[in-house]
Design a protein around this motif. Structure first.
Motif, PDB file in Angstrom:
ATOM      1  N   TYR A 231     -43.365 -31.245 -15.538  1.00  0.00           N
ATOM      2  CA  TYR A 231     -43.354 -31.534 -16.976  1.00  0.00           C
ATOM      3  C   TYR A 231     -41.948 -31.254 -17.491  1.00  0.00           C
ATOM      4  O   TYR A 231     -41.499 -30.115 -17.483  1.00  0.00           O
ATOM      5  N   TRP A 232     -41.225 -32.313 -17.917  1.00  0.00           N
ATOM      6  CA  TRP A 232     -39.829 -32.177 -18.285  1.00  0.00           C
ATOM      7  C   TRP A 232     -39.565 -32.639 -19.719  1.00  0.00           C
ATOM      8  O   TRP A 232     -40.253 -33.512 -20.243  1.00  0.00           O
ATOM      9  N   ARG A 233     -38.531 -32.038 -20.285  1.00  0.00           N
ATOM     10  CA  ARG A 233     -38.009 -32.463 -21.576  1.00  0.00           C
ATOM     11  C   ARG A 233     -36.563 -32.883 -21.385  1.00  0.00           C
ATOM     12  O   ARG A 233     -35.756 -32.124 -20.830  1.00  0.00           O
ATOM     13  N   VAL A 234     -36.252 -34.116 -21.836  1.00  0.00           N
ATOM     14  CA  VAL A 234     -34.910 -34.674 -21.660  1.00  0.00           C
ATOM     15  C   VAL A 234     -34.270 -34.836 -23.030  1.00  0.00           C
ATOM     16  O   VAL A 234     -34.863 -35.418 -23.942  1.00  0.00           O
ATOM     17  N   THR A 235     -33.066 -34.315 -23.182  1.00  0.00           N
ATOM     18  CA  THR A 235     -32.315 -34.505 -24.425  1.00  0.00           C
ATOM     19  C   THR A 235     -31.565 -35.827 -24.346  1.00  0.00           C
ATOM     20  O   THR A 235     -30.754 -36.045 -23.440  1.00  0.00           O
ATOM     21  N   GLY A 236     -31.858 -36.724 -25.280  1.00  0.00           N
ATOM     22  CA  GLY A 236     -31.235 -38.042 -25.262  1.00  0.00           C
ATOM     23  C   GLY A 236     -32.108 -39.062 -24.555  1.00  0.00           C
ATOM     24  O   GLY A 236     -33.326 -38.911 -24.465  1.00  0.00           O
ATOM     25  N   ASP A 237     -31.483 -40.110 -24.022  1.00  0.00           N
ATOM     26  CA  ASP A 237     -32.215 -41.196 -23.372  1.00  0.00           C
ATOM     27  C   ASP A 237     -32.532 -40.857 -21.915  1.00  0.00           C
ATOM     28  O   ASP A 237     -31.835 -40.067 -21.273  1.00  0.00           O
ATOM     29  N   LEU A 238     -33.577 -41.496 -21.401  1.00  0.00           N
ATOM     30  CA  LEU A 238     -33.964 -41.337 -19.998  1.00  0.00           C
ATOM     31  C   LEU A 238     -34.137 -42.711 -19.377  1.00  0.00           C
ATOM     32  O   LEU A 238     -34.848 -43.566 -19.933  1.00  0.00           O
ATOM     33  N   ILE A 239     -33.491 -42.918 -18.242  1.00  0.00           N
ATOM     34  CA  ILE A 239     -33.656 -44.168 -17.484  1.00  0.00           C
ATOM     35  C   ILE A 239     -34.228 -43.816 -16.116  1.00  0.00           C
ATOM     36  O   ILE A 239     -33.633 -43.035 -15.358  1.00  0.00           O
ATOM     37  N   ILE A 240     -35.391 -44.387 -15.810  1.00  0.00           N
ATOM     38  CA  ILE A 240     -36.019 -44.194 -14.498  1.00  0.00           C
ATOM     39  C   ILE A 240     -35.586 -45.371 -13.627  1.00  0.00           C
ATOM     40  O   ILE A 240     -35.870 -46.529 -13.946  1.00  0.00           O
ATOM     41  N   PRO A 241     -34.885 -45.132 -12.539  1.00  0.00           N
ATOM     42  CA  PRO A 241     -34.288 -46.224 -11.763  1.00  0.00           C
ATOM     43  C   PRO A 241     -35.320 -47.170 -11.170  1.00  0.00           C
ATOM     44  O   PRO A 241     -36.486 -46.815 -10.950  1.00  0.00           O
ATOM     45  N   ALA A 242     -34.875 -48.391 -10.879  1.00  0.00           N
ATOM     46  CA  ALA A 242     -35.727 -49.386 -10.231  1.00  0.00           C
ATOM     47  C   ALA A 242     -36.179 -48.880  -8.867  1.00  0.00           C
ATOM     48  O   ALA A 242     -35.393 -48.298  -8.109  1.00  0.00           O
ATOM     49  N   GLY A 243     -37.455 -49.070  -8.572  1.00  0.00           N
ATOM     50  CA  GLY A 243     -37.990 -48.682  -7.285  1.00  0.00           C
ATOM     51  C   GLY A 243     -38.219 -47.202  -7.110  1.00  0.00           C
ATOM     52  O   GLY A 243     -38.578 -46.755  -6.017  1.00  0.00           O
ATOM     53  N   ALA A 244     -38.016 -46.406  -8.160  1.00  0.00           N
ATOM     54  CA  ALA A 244     -38.189 -44.959  -8.065  1.00  0.00           C
ATOM     55  C   ALA A 244     -39.558 -44.551  -8.592  1.00  0.00           C
ATOM     56  O   ALA A 244     -40.234 -45.312  -9.290  1.00  0.00           O
ATOM     57  N   ALA A 245     -39.970 -43.318  -8.261  1.00  0.00           N
ATOM     58  CA  ALA A 245     -41.246 -42.788  -8.716  1.00  0.00           C
ATOM     59  C   ALA A 245     -41.018 -41.451  -9.401  1.00  0.00           C
ATOM     60  O   ALA A 245     -40.404 -40.547  -8.826  1.00  0.00           O
ATOM     61  N   LEU A 246     -41.506 -41.351 -10.621  1.00  0.00           N
ATOM     62  CA  LEU A 246     -41.511 -40.091 -11.359  1.00  0.00           C
ATOM     63  C   LEU A 246     -42.942 -39.572 -11.341  1.00  0.00           C
ATOM     64  O   LEU A 246     -43.843 -40.213 -11.877  1.00  0.00           O
ATOM     65  N   VAL A 247     -43.143 -38.423 -10.721  1.00  0.00           N
ATOM     66  CA  VAL A 247     -44.465 -37.819 -10.641  1.00  0.00           C
ATOM     67  C   VAL A 247     -44.497 -36.647 -11.615  1.00  0.00           C
ATOM     68  O   VAL A 247     -43.928 -35.588 -11.334  1.00  0.00           O
ATOM     69  N   GLY A 248     -45.114 -36.841 -12.752  1.00  0.00           N
ATOM     70  CA  GLY A 248     -45.164 -35.820 -13.783  1.00  0.00           C
ATOM     71  C   GLY A 248     -44.995 -36.451 -15.151  1.00  0.00           C
ATOM     72  O   GLY A 248     -44.791 -37.658 -15.282  1.00  0.00           O
ATOM     73  N   SER A 249     -45.070 -35.628 -16.170  1.00  0.00           N
ATOM     74  CA  SER A 249     -44.951 -36.093 -17.545  1.00  0.00           C
ATOM     75  C   SER A 249     -43.575 -35.753 -18.094  1.00  0.00           C
ATOM     76  O   SER A 249     -42.952 -34.766 -17.685  1.00  0.00           O
ATOM     77  N   VAL A 250     -43.101 -36.572 -19.042  1.00  0.00           N
ATOM     78  CA  VAL A 250     -41.754 -36.400 -19.548  1.00  0.00           C
ATOM     79  C   VAL A 250     -41.720 -36.680 -21.056  1.00  0.00           C
ATOM     80  O   VAL A 250     -42.441 -37.541 -21.558  1.00  0.00           O
ATOM     81  N   ILE A 251     -40.877 -35.917 -21.752  1.00  0.00           N
ATOM     82  CA  ILE A 251     -40.603 -36.114 -23.167  1.00  0.00           C
ATOM     83  C   ILE A 251     -39.113 -36.344 -23.313  1.00  0.00           C
ATOM     84  O   ILE A 251     -38.307 -35.586 -22.750  1.00  0.00           O
ATOM     85  N   ALA A 252     -38.717 -37.365 -24.066  1.00  0.00           N
ATOM     86  CA  ALA A 252     -37.305 -37.650 -24.291  1.00  0.00           C
ATOM     87  C   ALA A 252     -37.038 -37.666 -25.788  1.00  0.00           C
ATOM     88  O   ALA A 252     -37.797 -38.269 -26.559  1.00  0.00           O
ATOM     89  N   THR A 253     -35.960 -37.013 -26.202  1.00  0.00           N
ATOM     90  CA  THR A 253     -35.604 -37.035 -27.616  1.00  0.00           C
ATOM     91  C   THR A 253     -34.987 -38.370 -28.017  1.00  0.00           C
ATOM     92  O   THR A 253     -34.833 -38.653 -29.196  1.00  0.00           O
ATOM     93  N   GLY A 254     -34.609 -39.177 -27.028  1.00  0.00           N
ATOM     94  CA  GLY A 254     -34.106 -40.516 -27.282  1.00  0.00           C
ATOM     95  C   GLY A 254     -35.113 -41.560 -26.844  1.00  0.00           C
ATOM     96  O   GLY A 254     -36.298 -41.444 -27.114  1.00  0.00           O
ATOM     97  N   SER A 255     -34.631 -42.576 -26.122  1.00  0.00           N
ATOM     98  CA  SER A 255     -35.486 -43.655 -25.625  1.00  0.00           C
ATOM     99  C   SER A 255     -35.759 -43.471 -24.132  1.00  0.00           C
ATOM    100  O   SER A 255     -35.048 -42.730 -23.448  1.00  0.00           O
ATOM    101  N   ILE A 256     -36.798 -44.175 -23.644  1.00  0.00           N
ATOM    102  CA  ILE A 256     -37.136 -44.174 -22.220  1.00  0.00           C
ATOM    103  C   ILE A 256     -37.158 -45.615 -21.727  1.00  0.00           C
ATOM    104  O   ILE A 256     -37.790 -46.478 -22.355  1.00  0.00           O
ATOM    105  N   VAL A 257     -36.471 -45.871 -20.631  1.00  0.00           N
ATOM    106  CA  VAL A 257     -36.490 -47.183 -19.978  1.00  0.00           C
ATOM    107  C   VAL A 257     -36.969 -46.982 -18.549  1.00  0.00           C
ATOM    108  O   VAL A 257     -36.387 -46.186 -17.805  1.00  0.00           O
ATOM    109  N   VAL A 258     -38.011 -47.704 -18.164  1.00  0.00           N
ATOM    110  CA  VAL A 258     -38.513 -47.675 -16.795  1.00  0.00           C
ATOM    111  C   VAL A 258     -38.090 -48.991 -16.142  1.00  0.00           C
ATOM    112  O   VAL A 258     -38.566 -50.060 -16.522  1.00  0.00           O
ATOM    113  N   ARG A 259     -37.188 -48.896 -15.183  1.00  0.00           N
ATOM    114  CA  ARG A 259     -36.625 -50.102 -14.575  1.00  0.00           C
ATOM    115  C   ARG A 259     -37.641 -50.842 -13.700  1.00  0.00           C
ATOM    116  O   ARG A 259     -38.705 -50.310 -13.376  1.00  0.00           O
ATOM    117  N   GLU A 260     -37.257 -52.061 -13.293  1.00  0.00           N
ATOM    118  CA  GLU A 260     -38.129 -52.943 -12.534  1.00  0.00           C
ATOM    119  C   GLU A 260     -38.681 -52.275 -11.274  1.00  0.00           C
ATOM    120  O   GLU A 260     -37.944 -51.646 -10.518  1.00  0.00           O
TER     121      GLU A 260
END
Length: 355
Positions: A231-260
């Motif tokens: 369970y993470w908190r990110v200051t600013g924007d978060l970009i999850i790279p293409a082909g990657a896996a995020l296992v868990g929950s996340v909060i971002a004070t900016g925007s979140i982009v989940v790549r292809e």
């Protein structure tokens, strides 16, 4: 130590009152800290008046219709409260008229009503109904499938015991529900929809396969603060790279982009926008203060909630047997958009050909 017995009654009362107020205030300290320095996405106000059982009015009218004999062999000429009943059939159709029909209308067979008819009371379709163009219904209950013709209007609610279809230009004010599915053409406006599956016609969604997380490159947000296990908190924007896996929950004070082609197993919250790009799999929920965009070929299993707007392309939200909710002030559904459960737009819901 201070001798309380030497103090005046007024001072004693003031001290007691102060201690009581301090005791009441202690549970509010975390909320005050969150208000001053927010660490989580704020409570979303997009649900509001959309809560509750959407089929309430349809269920109530079904019970009334049964008790009044509207589903029987001989339909009564009036209800117990004196409301007149008017039957429509191929053998005895309702004539075309510019005046609104104030009686309760019972459609005995599949004969369509005249175009541009206005019904100011409830309408009961006993068999499969194929509506004419431009008809305005105050409320409509279909015992089987219901097909609303072009430019039809529902003022309060419509429910189909089978499939509900709405052709181009239809306006679904209030509640539109079905036991099986809802199929919408483009340029259909709506407030609240609910069925086993809600889909916009014109394109079949591509069902991205759900692979195990081990098939992806593992991703952990950099420069994040751990709020607990996975369970993470990110200051600013978060970009999850293409082909990657995020296992868990996340909060971002900016925007979140989940790549292809990425995968998220957990929930995402953003103080700004969330963009889920093509071919992404999200096993969890999405919540944002700003706009949420779900691109074609993506899958989201949980609720999608935005305080601003939601746009769903030819993507899948929820799953058969796992109902979920899409809710925002503005909702746009494009051809192929598929939602298992409810879609609720507080201000403006519309099916569109493109964004």
């Amino acid at each position: 130590m201070m001798d309380l017995t030497s103090l005046s009654p007024i001072v004693n009362f003031a001290l007691l009152l102060g201690a009581l107020l301090l005791w009441l205030f202690v549970p509010l300290i975390p909320a005050m800290m969150e208000l001053i320095r927010p660490r989580d996405a704020a409570p979303l106000n997009a649900v509001g008046n959309d809560a509750g059982r959407l089929t309430f009015f349809a269920d109530s009218f079904t019970q009334r219709a049964t008790q009044e004999g509207l589903l029987g062999t001989m339909v009564p000429p009036r209800l117990s409260d004196g409301t007149l009943v008017r039957c429509h059939s191929k053998g005895k159709p309702i004539a075309e008229s510019r005046k609104p029909i104030t009686e309760v209308v019972v459609l005995m067979d599949g004969e369509p009503l005249p175009e541009n008819t206005v019904l100011e009371s409830e309408c009961l379709a006993r068999l499969t109904m194929r509506g004419s163009a431009g008809v305005t219904y105050r409320a409509l209950l279909g015992q089987r499938d219901v097909l609303l013709g072009r430019n039809s209007t529902i003022l309060r609610w419509v429910h189909a015991r089978g499939i509900l279809e709405a052709e181009e230009g239809t306006c679904l004010l209030g509640r539109a529900t079905a036991d099986r599915s809802i199929m919408l053409a483009t340029n259909v406006s709506f407030d609240r929809l609910e069925a086993g599956v809600v889909r916009v016609s014109g394109e079949e969604p591509f069902e991205t396969p759900v692979m195990p997380t081990g098939a992806y490159m593992r991703f952990v947000p950099e420069q994040s603060v751990s709020m607990g296990p996975s369970y993470w908190r990110v200051t600013g924007d978060l970009i999850i790279p293409a082909g990657a896996a995020l296992v868990g929950s996340v909060i971002a004070t900016g925007s979140i982009v989940v790549r292809e082609g990425a995968r998220v197993t957990g929930s995402m919250k953003a103080h700004r926008e969330i963009r889920i790009q093509a071919g992404t799999v999200v096993v969890g929920s999405c919540a944002a203060r700003g706009r949420i965009a779900i691109e074609a070929g993506s899958r989201v299993s949980g609720p999608i909630i935005s305080e601003e707007a939601i746009v769903i392309e030819s993507a899948i939200v929820g799953a058969a047997g796992k109902m979920t909710t899409v809710t925002a002030p503005i909702v746009r559904l494009m051809p192929g958009a598929t939602v298992y459960g409810a879609v609720m737009a507080a201000d403006s819901g519309l099916t569109v050909a493109s964004s």
